[in-house]
Write an enzyme that holds these catalytic residues in place. Sequence first.
Site, PDB file in Angstrom:
ATOM      1  N   LYS A  94       0.846  -1.205   0.000  1.00  0.00           N
ATOM      2  CA  LYS A  94       0.000   0.000   0.000  1.00  0.00           C
ATOM      3  C   LYS A  94       0.878   1.251   0.000  1.00  0.00           C
ATOM      4  O   LYS A  94       0.685   2.156  -0.790  1.00  0.00           O
ATOM      5  CB  LYS A  94      -0.905  -0.037   1.230  1.00  0.00           C
ATOM      6  N   GLU A 123      10.723  -4.650   3.849  1.00  0.00           N
ATOM      7  CA  GLU A 123      10.720  -6.060   3.438  1.00  0.00           C
ATOM      8  C   GLU A 123      10.361  -6.183   1.957  1.00  0.00           C
ATOM      9  O   GLU A 123      11.059  -6.823   1.171  1.00  0.00           O
ATOM     10  CB  GLU A 123       9.668  -6.863   4.240  1.00  0.00           C
ATOM     11  N   GLY A 133      -4.389  -2.194   5.683  1.00  0.00           N
ATOM     12  CA  GLY A 133      -3.619  -3.345   5.186  1.00  0.00           C
ATOM     13  C   GLY A 133      -4.223  -4.680   5.588  1.00  0.00           C
ATOM     14  O   GLY A 133      -4.395  -5.574   4.765  1.00  0.00           O
ATOM     15  N   ARG A 134      -4.583  -4.815   6.865  1.00  0.00           N
ATOM     16  CA  ARG A 134      -5.067  -6.121   7.335  1.00  0.00           C
ATOM     17  C   ARG A 134      -6.504  -6.407   6.927  1.00  0.00           C
ATOM     18  O   ARG A 134      -7.037  -7.462   7.233  1.00  0.00           O
ATOM     19  CB  ARG A 134      -4.879  -6.230   8.852  1.00  0.00           C
ATOM     20  N   GLU A 182      -3.233  -6.781  15.633  1.00  0.00           N
ATOM     21  CA  GLU A 182      -2.735  -5.468  15.204  1.00  0.00           C
ATOM     22  C   GLU A 182      -3.832  -4.416  15.415  1.00  0.00           C
ATOM     23  O   GLU A 182      -3.546  -3.238  15.604  1.00  0.00           O
ATOM     24  CB  GLU A 182      -2.291  -5.515  13.728  1.00  0.00           C
ATOM     25  N   HIS A 234      -3.249 -32.587  18.930  1.00  0.00           N
ATOM     26  CA  HIS A 234      -1.997 -33.274  19.246  1.00  0.00           C
ATOM     27  C   HIS A 234      -0.875 -32.282  19.510  1.00  0.00           C
ATOM     28  O   HIS A 234       0.299 -32.653  19.502  1.00  0.00           O
ATOM     29  CB  HIS A 234      -1.624 -34.219  18.097  1.00  0.00           C
ATOM     30  N   LYS A 244      10.805  -0.803  13.681  1.00  0.00           N
ATOM     31  CA  LYS A 244      11.276  -0.466  12.323  1.00  0.00           C
ATOM     32  C   LYS A 244      12.400   0.555  12.401  1.00  0.00           C
ATOM     33  O   LYS A 244      13.445   0.416  11.767  1.00  0.00           O
ATOM     34  CB  LYS A 244      10.125   0.177  11.522  1.00  0.00           C
TER      35      LYS A 244
HETATM   36  O1  F6P Z   1       2.737  -4.527   9.848  1.00  0.00           O
HETATM   37  C1  F6P Z   1       2.534  -3.192   9.636  1.00  0.00           C
HETATM   38  C2  F6P Z   1       1.906  -2.913   8.315  1.00  0.00           C
HETATM   39  O2  F6P Z   1       1.734  -1.540   8.177  1.00  0.00           O
HETATM   40  C3  F6P Z   1       0.591  -3.638   8.152  1.00  0.00           C
HETATM   41  O3  F6P Z   1      -0.488  -2.993   8.714  1.00  0.00           O
HETATM   42  C4  F6P Z   1       0.534  -3.777   6.684  1.00  0.00           C
HETATM   43  O4  F6P Z   1      -0.398  -4.760   6.329  1.00  0.00           O
HETATM   44  C5  F6P Z   1       1.959  -4.145   6.355  1.00  0.00           C
HETATM   45  O5  F6P Z   1       2.717  -3.361   7.238  1.00  0.00           O
HETATM   46  C6  F6P Z   1       2.390  -3.944   4.939  1.00  0.00           C
HETATM   47  O6  F6P Z   1       2.261  -2.613   4.537  1.00  0.00           O
HETATM   48  P1  F6P Z   1       2.373  -2.190   3.026  1.00  0.00           P
HETATM   49  O7  F6P Z   1       1.217  -2.801   2.288  1.00  0.00           O
HETATM   50  O8  F6P Z   1       2.308  -0.696   3.015  1.00  0.00           O
HETATM   51  O9  F6P Z   1       3.664  -2.700   2.482  1.00  0.00           O
END
Ligand code: F6P
Length: 522
Positions: free
Chosen positions: A208, A214, A269-270, A355, A386, A513
């Site tokens: 987003k 990452e 995002g979630r 979150e 289990h 972060k």
């Molecule tokens: O984990 C933090 C967060 O902001 C989430 O809410 C989100 O889903 C994720 O990082 C990825 O964010 P982006 O879609 O901006 O890469």
Amino acid sequence: MLKNINPTSTEAWKKLEAHFIETKELHLKDLFKDNPSRKDTFSISFNDVFVDYSKNRITEKTKELLLELAEEVELEDAISKYFYGDKINATEDRAVLHTALRSSSEDEVFVEGKDIKPKIQASLRKIRAFSNKVISGKWKGYTGKSITDIVNIGVGGSDLGPNMAVQALQFYKNKLNTHFVSNIDGDHVVEVLKKINPETTLFIVVSKTFTTDETIVNANTIKDWFLQQGPTIFDVSKHFVAVTANLTEVNNFGIPKENVFRLWDWVGGRFSIWSSVGLSISLSVGFDNFRELLNGAEEMDIHFKNEKLDRNIPVIMALIGIWYNNFYKSQTEVILPYSQYLYKLPVYLQQAIMESNGKGVDRNGNPVNYQTGNIILGSTGTNAQHAFMQLLHQGTKLIPSDFIGYKEPLFKVGNHHKKLMANFYAQTDALAFGQTRAEVHLGLKTSGNQDKINHLLPFKNFKGNRPSNSILFEKLTPNSLGKLIAIYEHKVFVQGVVWNIFSYDQFGIELGKELSKKYFDN
Ligand code: F6P
């Protein structure tokens, strides 16, 4: 704006505290004895879903008081604000409109004075056209071959939702293979690259913000690898598409505008699985199935928005969760899907729930003086039996659980499904009713002398009185999966309203972060 009401200041809260003291020793065994049709009293049917919440430590009075609490915190007002685009994500000054993404109604939904529905429809049309082109083989890679593999590069909400749904809907999948790269661990990247052919792979960079370390690091590593395999920079557009709200950064990365699927700041995002973030789902199972996922969620939205609170699945589940969390002071909830297809559901819901409601400050900015978000644990049945179920049955903690099951299997293999569901029902009974010392004694009688029996009795005893909900669907379909996810999304919302917290920001992840940057620079 949502109202700002401390739940502990309500009359209902005080009544619930007193009611808890009166009822906390009641045993489910007795509650069922007193009312043999308890299952009819405490269950809700809606379309293809049946929620049995009779195995909870509640009475009719508990339910009445919890509903009074919902009224006092003005839940109905909050629900309408949620659906109609109020900026309920106040700390980020945003609306929360994942429900609009799946709405097929003609109703307009306004953000900053503009109807967002036309944008959503256009984005769905783009997803459909692109999915059809790739699935049919008309979209060609740099050597003229059709696409065989999809790699979703994203993390958090840009990974967990599509990853979970692609696994969950494998029964409906087409010939495309879908892979997910999320971790900044290079090993994760390499293991996926080992499985694919650059000539026939499509990469979807999902972020987003398009600034998440990452995702950007992984996407750059993969783009470099891709370019080392023979294609030129002009071939990137045949193999890379993006899902983002950040058009500038995506352009800097080198993905052309026509390959960009839009997202908006009112999609968290979630909760973004229903947006272009679900592109890999649409590619994996076809657009019609993706639309069905949205339809199922929309059905649950309509139920949640219109059904009376006492017959409302997400509301009842949320209030029961509050009963345990705030009065029994339990801290954990377990999610147990009895379907191997749903093995990623608990992890997906961990982000959605933890979150969102892992917050310790109320809407006034003051530290809360009551418990908020739960710890979510989960795995598929029967594997969980289990692994960690021992602690639920005989441990010292009260851990309510949700059992999710299907009346019909997808593959009818021997008596597997009958056995699977026998375990489902047996677990909820064992948790609720346990086993008396006399019953244990009877069971041990044949197996040894009296001394041995007396020695073993305490260890084999099951106290029971451990609560659970049973959520039963007819069958695992894209539509029923949509409903299931939406139940939990709305449960999160209701609990956030009652706890008077902001459920839609996630500042708690920022410090780590920042600190990682310092460590990296050293
Ligand atoms: O984990 C933090 C967060 O902001 C989430 O809410 C989100 O889903 C994720 O990082 C990825 O964010 P982006 O879609 O901006 O890469």
